[in-house]
Design a protein around this motif. Structure first.
Motif, short mmCIF file in Angstrom:
data_model
loop_
_atom_site.label_atom_id
_atom_site.label_comp_id
_atom_site.label_asym_id
_atom_site.label_seq_id
_atom_site.Cartn_x
_atom_site.Cartn_y
_atom_site.Cartn_z
N LEU A 131 0.74 -1.34 0.13
CA LEU A 131 -0.11 0.13 -0.24
C LEU A 131 0.86 1.12 -0.07
O LEU A 131 0.64 2.01 -0.82
CB LEU A 131 -0.86 0.02 1.20
N ALA A 132 1.87 1.32 0.82
CA ALA A 132 2.75 2.36 0.75
C ALA A 132 3.36 2.57 -0.52
O ALA A 132 3.85 3.61 -1.00
CB ALA A 132 3.72 2.34 1.97
N TRP A 133 4.08 1.35 -1.16
CA TRP A 133 4.43 1.79 -2.45
C TRP A 133 3.79 2.15 -3.62
O TRP A 133 4.04 2.94 -4.28
CB TRP A 133 5.05 0.15 -2.76
N GLY A 134 2.41 1.76 -3.37
CA GLY A 134 1.26 2.32 -4.54
C GLY A 134 0.94 3.57 -4.24
O GLY A 134 1.06 4.37 -5.30
N VAL A 135 0.83 4.11 -2.96
CA VAL A 135 0.85 5.68 -2.60
C VAL A 135 2.19 6.36 -3.40
O VAL A 135 1.91 7.52 -3.79
CB VAL A 135 0.54 5.71 -1.26
N THR B 240 1.81 6.55 -6.91
CA THR B 240 1.04 7.51 -7.17
C THR B 240 1.42 8.88 -7.13
O THR B 240 1.16 9.85 -8.11
CB THR B 240 -0.41 7.37 -6.62
N PHE B 241 1.97 9.21 -5.94
CA PHE B 241 2.28 10.74 -5.66
C PHE B 241 3.41 11.04 -6.73
O PHE B 241 3.38 12.31 -7.32
CB PHE B 241 2.78 10.64 -4.41
N ALA C 192 4.44 14.36 -11.83
CA ALA C 192 4.88 14.70 -13.23
C ALA C 192 3.85 15.52 -13.95
O ALA C 192 4.21 16.20 -14.85
CB ALA C 192 5.02 13.38 -13.78
N LEU C 193 2.62 15.58 -13.49
CA LEU C 193 1.44 16.23 -13.96
C LEU C 193 1.61 17.69 -13.99
O LEU C 193 1.14 18.48 -14.59
CB LEU C 193 0.30 15.72 -13.41
N PHE C 194 2.37 18.17 -12.92
CA PHE C 194 2.34 19.50 -12.43
C PHE C 194 3.45 20.21 -12.82
O PHE C 194 3.97 21.43 -12.61
CB PHE C 194 2.04 19.74 -10.88
N LYS C 195 4.36 19.53 -13.47
CA LYS C 195 5.85 19.92 -14.20
C LYS C 195 5.57 20.81 -15.34
O LYS C 195 4.69 20.26 -16.01
CB LYS C 195 6.74 18.85 -14.13
#
Length: 46
Positions: free
Chosen positions: A30-34, A37-38, A43-46
């Motif tokens: 779960l921590a790896w997936g989060v 995702t983060f 990358a979307l905001f660069k």
């Protein structure tokens, strides 16, 4: 009366270890997936 009541402490300690293993089994992926995702969202905001 429950004749097994004095032995319940042994079950409590083993269930605590099982709980930790179960949380790690769920929590690590779960921590790896989060985190992935983060990082992809950054990358979307660069």
């Amino acid at each position: 009366m429950n004749p097994q009541a004095p032995n319940s402490n042994a079950a409590d300690t083993s269930s605590g270890g099982s709980a930790v293993i179960a949380w790690l089994f769920v929590g690590l992926p779960l921590a790896w997936g989060v985190s992935q995702t983060f990082l992809k969202a950054l990358a979307l905001f660069k």
